[in-house]
Design an enzyme around this catalytic site. Structure first.
Site, mmCIF file in Angstrom:
data_model
loop_
_atom_site.group_PDB
_atom_site.id
_atom_site.type_symbol
_atom_site.label_atom_id
_atom_site.label_comp_id
_atom_site.label_asym_id
_atom_site.label_seq_id
_atom_site.Cartn_x
_atom_site.Cartn_y
_atom_site.Cartn_z
ATOM 1 N N GLU A 73 -1.923 6.755 8.150
ATOM 2 C CA GLU A 73 -1.189 6.867 9.417
ATOM 3 C C GLU A 73 -1.973 7.655 10.468
ATOM 4 O O GLU A 73 -1.408 8.046 11.476
ATOM 5 C CB GLU A 73 0.162 7.560 9.133
ATOM 6 C CG GLU A 73 1.301 7.087 10.006
ATOM 7 C CD GLU A 73 2.551 7.933 9.829
ATOM 8 O OE1 GLU A 73 2.492 8.986 9.192
ATOM 9 O OE2 GLU A 73 3.592 7.523 10.358
ATOM 10 N N GLU A 105 3.403 22.158 14.189
ATOM 11 C CA GLU A 105 3.297 23.368 13.351
ATOM 12 C C GLU A 105 2.666 23.010 12.000
ATOM 13 O O GLU A 105 1.838 23.757 11.476
ATOM 14 C CB GLU A 105 4.683 23.998 13.128
ATOM 15 C CG GLU A 105 5.280 24.669 14.360
ATOM 16 C CD GLU A 105 5.830 23.680 15.379
ATOM 17 O OE1 GLU A 105 6.028 22.499 15.030
ATOM 18 O OE2 GLU A 105 6.042 24.084 16.533
ATOM 19 N N TYR A 109 11.685 7.811 4.222
ATOM 20 C CA TYR A 109 11.226 9.079 3.624
ATOM 21 C C TYR A 109 12.156 10.234 4.044
ATOM 22 O O TYR A 109 12.774 10.878 3.215
ATOM 23 C CB TYR A 109 9.798 9.408 4.087
ATOM 24 C CG TYR A 109 8.681 8.648 3.410
ATOM 25 C CD1 TYR A 109 8.912 7.513 2.649
ATOM 26 C CD2 TYR A 109 7.364 9.081 3.547
ATOM 27 C CE1 TYR A 109 7.864 6.829 2.047
ATOM 28 C CE2 TYR A 109 6.318 8.409 2.942
ATOM 29 C CZ TYR A 109 6.571 7.280 2.191
ATOM 30 O OH TYR A 109 5.526 6.614 1.609
ATOM 31 N N SER A 110 12.228 10.497 5.370
ATOM 32 C CA SER A 110 12.930 11.700 5.849
ATOM 33 C C SER A 110 14.419 11.649 5.544
ATOM 34 O O SER A 110 15.035 10.580 5.538
ATOM 35 C CB SER A 110 12.746 11.854 7.364
ATOM 36 O OG SER A 110 11.388 11.841 7.681
ATOM 37 N N SER A 167 12.667 4.495 11.507
ATOM 38 C CA SER A 167 12.291 3.626 12.632
ATOM 39 C C SER A 167 12.422 2.168 12.218
ATOM 40 O O SER A 167 11.962 1.771 11.144
ATOM 41 C CB SER A 167 10.845 3.884 13.056
ATOM 42 O OG SER A 167 10.688 5.224 13.422
#
Ligand SMILES: Cc1cc2nc3c(=O)[nH]c(=O)nc-3n(C[C@H](O)[C@H](O)[C@H](O)COP(=O)(O)OP(=O)(O)OC[C@H]3O[C@@H](n4cnc5c(N)ncnc54)[C@H](O)[C@@H]3O)c2cc1C
Length: 389
Positions: free
Chosen positions: A245, A373, A129-130, A162
């Site tokens: 998750e 955040e 994803y990232s 990961s």
């Protein structure tokens, strides 16, 4: 709320405990949670097949897909008991994230190709994803997939992936319509990691562990049948994945266990401390002890909502925020407790490498799976109804 088990829940808890007592091989216990890979020793294989026999590799999946069809509360009890026994769950991202998404959105062919192999532990999955410029604001992702006959051709870069160095397959998001509003031009792909054009480069973290990677896609050809859900609807398919998750009871239990270990060590070895040091550490650990129980209560709140058929939203963010920040506070307290031993990075340290490595690894707890955040934004807007900034 009544925290006691009902008769049926108590019986279920007992069944899980008896299973763990008889089936969990000592060498498979998660003695060092930072060790990462369990490998494929005979003991690990024995453990995997004991779990598979009961459908406990994917305890929450419906029975028709090879799971145990457990209710959220039954899963919670199972997860709690596994964490108490330091028993590893074997499914990885394939079970936790991809499986439920496939069950909701996959074609019959995709389900029959992938679900049985995930259950047998034959394939490892990673989550692409990232990207370097897209993490919290994931919908801004730039990796491109362009249709070409029966295929898509993918170009771009993922980061922090990961387990990509061990993964056989990757579930990932790529932009298929750059002109559409950003959430509406994204497609969800299933990609074989052996496809030509994929390069995995290791990223070693400050604890000297290799767990995540950069993944580069250069003209990677993916057949159209590997699109999960509809083209350009991947954001909505992908957010199903994220909904799975969020459970945190395992973290809450392992935090309590860390606190217990540190307190037991301090009781035995704290004799050399000055009265001032002793008093400071005593206060510090009473705070941690209370916080550990608050973390457990937050996990109970999330599961109570799920058990009542509600979808925890701000409540799940609250539990994630609290537990990940608590992980960091516990790591700091452990470091203070052990003094200079806390810097020793191997088994010579009194509580093993867990203190030093745990301290270094805990930094990422408030970033992975959504930063603190972002959790605070969710709590303030969706939980408290405050206006967006
Ligand atoms: C251990 C670990 C494992 C990971 N594994 C994976 C994986 O397997 N697959 C995968 O795809 N990703 C993975 N990630 C990536 C993770 O999802 C991202 O790191 C995370 O979403 C944050 O994105 P970012 O790193 O790009 O930071 P950014 O989004 O760039 O954020 C930088 C800073 O800005 C703050 N910020 C950003 N937006 C806002 C806002 N709207 N309001 C207030 N503050 C804001 C953030 O809180 C943060 O402090 C992993 C990360 C870690 C640490």
């Amino acid at each position: 709320m009544d925290f006691r088990d009902s008769t049926a829940q108590a019986e279920w808890r007992q069944e899980v405990r008896t299973f763990l007592k008889t089936e969990l091989p000592d060498e498979v216990r998660l003695a060092d949670p930072f060790e990462g890979e369990l490998g494929n020793s005979p003991a690990v294989r024995r453990w995997r097949s004991a779990l598979a026999e009961r459908g406990w590799i994917a305890a929450g999946w419906p029975k028709e897909y090879g799971g145990a069809g457990l209710s959220p509360l039954e899963q919670f009890i199972l997860n709690e008991e596994f964490a108490e026994a330091e028993a590893p769950q074997m499914g990885g991202l394939g079970v936790m994230m991809l499986g439920p998404t496939l069950i909701s959105h996959g074609s019959p062919e995709q389900k029959s190709e992938h679900l049985p192999r995930i259950l047998k532990g034959e394939v490892q999955w990673c989550q692409g994803y990232s990207e370097p410029g897209s993490g919290s604001d994931l919908a801004s992702l730039q990796t491109r997939a362009v249709a070409d006959g029966d295929d898509f051709i993918i170009n771009g870069q993922k980061i922090w992936t990961s387990g990509a160095h061990r993964a056989d397959w990757c579930f990932m998001l790529a932009r298929t319509d750059p002109d559409a509003p950003k959430h509406r031009g994204i497609t969800y792909f299933l990609i074989d990691m052996k496809t030509p054009g994929i390069t995995v480069r290791p990223l070693v973290n400050m604890a000297n562990h290799h767990s995540f990677n950069e993944v580069f896609f250069e003209d990677v050809r993916v057949p159209r049948r590997n699109v999960l859900g509809d083209v350009n609807r991947g954001w909505y398919v992908g957010t199903t994945t994220l909904d799975f998750e969020r459970s945190s009871i395992g973290t809450a239990v392992s935090q309590r266990r860390s606190a217990e270990k540190a307190i037991a060590w301090l009781k035995q070895n704290g004799t050399g401390l000055t009265p001032n040091e002793r008093s400071n550490l005593r206060k510090e650990w009473s705070d941690r002890w209370i916080e550990v129980h608050v973390g457990t209560l937050l996990a109970h709140r999330v599961i109570s909502m799920q058990a009542a058929g509600q979808i925890p939203n701000a409540e799940a963010s609250l539990a994630k925020l609290y537990n990940s920040e608590l992980t960091q506070r516990i790591s700091r307290s452990m470091l203070k407790t052990l003094g200079t031993w806390g810097m020793v990075i191997d088994d010579r340290a009194p509580l093993g490498a867990a203190t030093s490595v745990g301290y270094l690894s805990s930094v990422s707890a408030t970033i992975a799976g959504g930063t603190s955040e972002i959790q605070r934004n969710v709590i303030s807007t969706r939980g408290l109804g405050l206006p967006r900034a």
